[in-house]
Design a protein around this motif. Sequence first.
Motif, PDB file in Angstrom:
ATOM      1  N   GLU A  14      28.696  17.557   6.163  1.00 59.38           N
ATOM      2  CA  GLU A  14      29.639  17.839   5.086  1.00 59.38           C
ATOM      3  C   GLU A  14      30.658  18.940   5.431  1.00 59.38           C
ATOM      4  N   THR A  15      30.865  19.162   6.728  1.00 56.43           N
ATOM      5  CA  THR A  15      31.831  20.204   7.143  1.00 56.43           C
ATOM      6  C   THR A  15      32.855  19.677   8.132  1.00 56.43           C
ATOM      7  N   VAL A  16      32.499  18.678   8.942  1.00 55.81           N
ATOM      8  CA  VAL A  16      33.362  18.167  10.011  1.00 55.81           C
ATOM      9  C   VAL A  16      33.916  16.810   9.603  1.00 55.81           C
ATOM     10  N   PRO A  17      35.177  16.516   9.915  1.00 58.64           N
ATOM     11  CA  PRO A  17      35.745  15.205   9.565  1.00 58.64           C
ATOM     12  C   PRO A  17      34.939  14.081  10.189  1.00 58.64           C
ATOM     13  N   LEU A  18      34.794  12.984   9.465  1.00 56.17           N
ATOM     14  CA  LEU A  18      33.998  11.850   9.952  1.00 56.17           C
ATOM     15  C   LEU A  18      34.747  11.124  11.066  1.00 56.17           C
ATOM     16  N   GLN A  19      33.960  10.460  11.920  1.00 55.54           N
ATOM     17  CA  GLN A  19      34.516   9.663  13.019  1.00 55.54           C
ATOM     18  C   GLN A  19      33.915   8.269  13.032  1.00 55.54           C
ATOM     19  N   SER A  20      32.641   8.195  12.623  1.00 57.24           N
ATOM     20  CA  SER A  20      31.887   6.937  12.777  1.00 57.24           C
ATOM     21  C   SER A  20      31.248   6.546  11.451  1.00 57.24           C
ATOM     22  N   HIS A  21      30.664   5.336  11.491  1.00 54.80           N
ATOM     23  CA  HIS A  21      29.985   4.807  10.298  1.00 54.80           C
ATOM     24  C   HIS A  21      28.759   4.032  10.748  1.00 54.80           C
ATOM     25  N   CYS A  22      27.579   4.328  10.145  1.00 48.24           N
ATOM     26  CA  CYS A  22      26.364   3.561  10.451  1.00 48.24           C
ATOM     27  C   CYS A  22      26.256   2.437   9.428  1.00 48.24           C
ATOM     28  N   GLU A  23      26.377   1.197   9.921  1.00 48.69           N
ATOM     29  CA  GLU A  23      26.357   0.055   9.022  1.00 48.69           C
ATOM     30  C   GLU A  23      24.969  -0.218   8.477  1.00 48.69           C
ATOM     31  N   LEU A  24      23.931   0.229   9.171  1.00 46.67           N
ATOM     32  CA  LEU A  24      22.568   0.033   8.674  1.00 46.67           C
ATOM     33  C   LEU A  24      22.292   0.977   7.501  1.00 46.67           C
ATOM     34  N   CYS A  25      22.612   2.241   7.686  1.00 49.34           N
ATOM     35  CA  CYS A  25      22.325   3.253   6.664  1.00 49.34           C
ATOM     36  C   CYS A  25      23.460   3.441   5.668  1.00 49.34           C
ATOM     37  N   ASN A  26      24.648   2.839   5.978  1.00 51.15           N
ATOM     38  CA  ASN A  26      25.818   2.917   5.112  1.00 51.15           C
ATOM     39  C   ASN A  26      26.220   4.366   4.860  1.00 51.15           C
ATOM     40  N   ILE A  27      26.294   5.157   5.950  1.00 48.10           N
ATOM     41  CA  ILE A  27      26.741   6.541   5.834  1.00 48.10           C
ATOM     42  C   ILE A  27      27.811   6.811   6.872  1.00 48.10           C
ATOM     43  N   ASN A  28      28.670   7.835   6.592  1.00 49.36           N
ATOM     44  CA  ASN A  28      29.748   8.242   7.495  1.00 49.36           C
ATOM     45  C   ASN A  28      29.295   9.456   8.320  1.00 49.36           C
ATOM     46  N   LEU A  29      29.691   9.467   9.617  1.00 51.30           N
ATOM     47  CA  LEU A  29      29.168  10.485  10.534  1.00 51.30           C
ATOM     48  C   LEU A  29      30.292  11.108  11.359  1.00 51.30           C
TER      49      LEU A  29
ATOM     50  N   VAL B 176      31.038  13.226  15.164  1.00 48.35           N
ATOM     51  CA  VAL B 176      30.565  12.922  16.530  1.00 48.35           C
ATOM     52  C   VAL B 176      29.164  13.483  16.764  1.00 48.35           C
ATOM     53  N   ASN B 177      28.939  14.749  16.448  1.00 49.71           N
ATOM     54  CA  ASN B 177      27.636  15.373  16.695  1.00 49.71           C
ATOM     55  C   ASN B 177      26.542  14.724  15.859  1.00 49.71           C
ATOM     56  N   CYS B 178      26.822  14.455  14.597  1.00 53.60           N
ATOM     57  CA  CYS B 178      25.802  13.845  13.724  1.00 53.60           C
ATOM     58  C   CYS B 178      25.519  12.405  14.138  1.00 53.60           C
ATOM     59  N   ALA B 179      26.525  11.723  14.726  1.00 50.03           N
ATOM     60  CA  ALA B 179      26.306  10.346  15.183  1.00 50.03           C
ATOM     61  C   ALA B 179      25.298  10.332  16.322  1.00 50.03           C
ATOM     62  N   VAL B 180      25.418  11.344  17.243  1.00 46.86           N
ATOM     63  CA  VAL B 180      24.464  11.432  18.365  1.00 46.86           C
ATOM     64  C   VAL B 180      23.059  11.643  17.829  1.00 46.86           C
ATOM     65  N   LYS B 181      22.917  12.597  16.915  1.00 48.75           N
ATOM     66  CA  LYS B 181      21.592  12.879  16.345  1.00 48.75           C
ATOM     67  C   LYS B 181      21.063  11.653  15.600  1.00 48.75           C
ATOM     68  N   HIS B 182      21.959  10.946  14.893  1.00 45.92           N
ATOM     69  CA  HIS B 182      21.543   9.799  14.095  1.00 45.92           C
ATOM     70  C   HIS B 182      21.006   8.689  14.985  1.00 45.92           C
ATOM     71  N   LEU B 183      21.661   8.463  16.125  1.00 42.08           N
ATOM     72  CA  LEU B 183      21.221   7.405  17.046  1.00 42.08           C
ATOM     73  C   LEU B 183      19.919   7.764  17.748  1.00 42.08           C
ATOM     74  N   SER B 184      19.582   9.068  17.778  1.00 37.24           N
ATOM     75  CA  SER B 184      18.337   9.486  18.440  1.00 37.24           C
ATOM     76  C   SER B 184      17.105   9.049  17.646  1.00 37.24           C
TER      77      SER B 184
END
Length: 562
Positions: A17-32, A34-42
């Motif tokens: 909730e602090t950094v502009p979004l770059q990606s979207h997880c279609e499974l979880c339907n959330i916006n991410l 860059v850093n949160c996308a890496v953690k999310h894929l882990s």
Amino acid sequence: MHPRRSVQEVLLCDLCETVPLQSHCELCNINLCVNCAVKHLSDSSKRHNVVPFLQRKVTPNYPKCPKHPEKHCELHCEECNIPVCSTCVSSGKHKGHDMSDILEKLSAKTESLQKDLKELETRIYPRYEEMASDVQTKKAELETKYGKLTTIADQQGEILHREITAIVNRRKSAIAEMKTKHLDALNKNTDEITQKMAELKQIMSDLKSILKSNDVSLTSTYKSRNSQFRTLPPKVRVTLPSFSPQKINKNQLNEMFGSLSPLSINTEHGDTLKSAEAVSSPPVKPLLDEPRVTATIDTGYKIWFGILNGGLYSVSCLSEDQVWTRGINNTMKLLNLQSELLTSIQTKSGYTPEDIAVTRDGDLVYIDYYDKTVNLIKNKQIQTVITLQGWRPLSVCCTAGNDLLVTMISDDKQYKVVRYSGSTEKQSIQFDDQGRPLYSSGVYNNTKYLSENRNLDICVADYRASAVVVVNQSGKLRFRYTGHPSNTEQSFTPTGITTDSQSHILTADYKNHRIHILDQDGQFLRYIHCDLKLPLGLCVDIRDNLFVAELRTAKVKKIQYL
């Protein structure tokens, strides 16, 4: 502004909730980001599908299951009325329950919400606004109306003061007159006594001179007058007047001053608006090109041959084949289509009824102009429900809400419409927004028939004004109909009036021997002729058959016009 958006509306990552979004997880339907996308894929427990935000697919926003947080609810249990996930279904807790797609349920709910919003915006809220406006209008009228009451009280006080002052002055004048008479009597008595005393003094002086002179001649000629003065002058006895003030009875004084009716503030149950479905338009019934008479009822009243020589004045439907009628005498008749007399009832006072109407319960209401009453006939028993003071009732109709609407004339020949619930006055309609009378004034017994339309408008046939005057439920003027624009030769003479399921307004054009059909906005649609002879009273049954009371023939014609 949304808390996760900057002043420039930059969309932020749903997780940090602090950094502009770059990606979207279609499974979880959330916006991410860059850093949160890496953690999310882990997270290897799920097959996350993270794509650039602009390449995301528009996927249904299924709610998360409250019992299984890792699942989304894609179904809706109809019996439990809750969203459920696949795990909930497989658990057996909803065995045998009907399931529906949650998006279909959402769509239906959304449609229902849209309908509710539309009804709130277009029907319910405007009525609240109208009510609030009416209250403000009534508040604005308070000073004027209560000011008039205060002025009347002051005027009555001045009248009483003048009367009391006149009485006091009359009493004081009478007292002064009595005092003068009393003083005159005493002065007269004083003059008489003074005169006698002067004579006595002269006699005593003469006697002294005789005695002193020793003159034999004077002594021998002296004659005594004592006997003359032994009878004293009359005494004036006066009985003083007395004033016996009456004890002031405050109650009598209050009654003499005049009474003030009590303030009555009643909180009535608000009208219940019908739902949008309930007020939807009824099946459309087109007008017939040629209306036709389907039955003629001979009422047996004296036939009209001239003014006040007889005829039929009113008709009111009890059913499709039974009508109440009233003519020139004091008897109201219930007749069937074969002209058979089923029931007859005489007015309580013996006077001719001015108008009749049938309630939703099938009871008969009649107007008695001469004893100023509105009466209900239930099980052949007459009950007086309204008694007027200073006004006389003229015409009556029963509303969809089971109220009574009554037109009436005042002692000074003004007209108004009053709504009653039982014997309680709920509404008075007399003036427009500019304070001008809605209805023509003057001429006693100038009956103004009325009817309530399906849209709750109040329609009055104002014969003297040659107009149909229509106000809404709140008493605000909607329009006046003064006859067909093309008719410039014959004057419009509206008398009887009624309405039908299509919100048509039908009014008898008495002298022109025809019926005008208008739409609910006062637009002329068509005439009904059907060889009518002075049509006067009108009513419509539940199947929209028109019943016309003819003054000249004393007959009722049943006409199909839809």
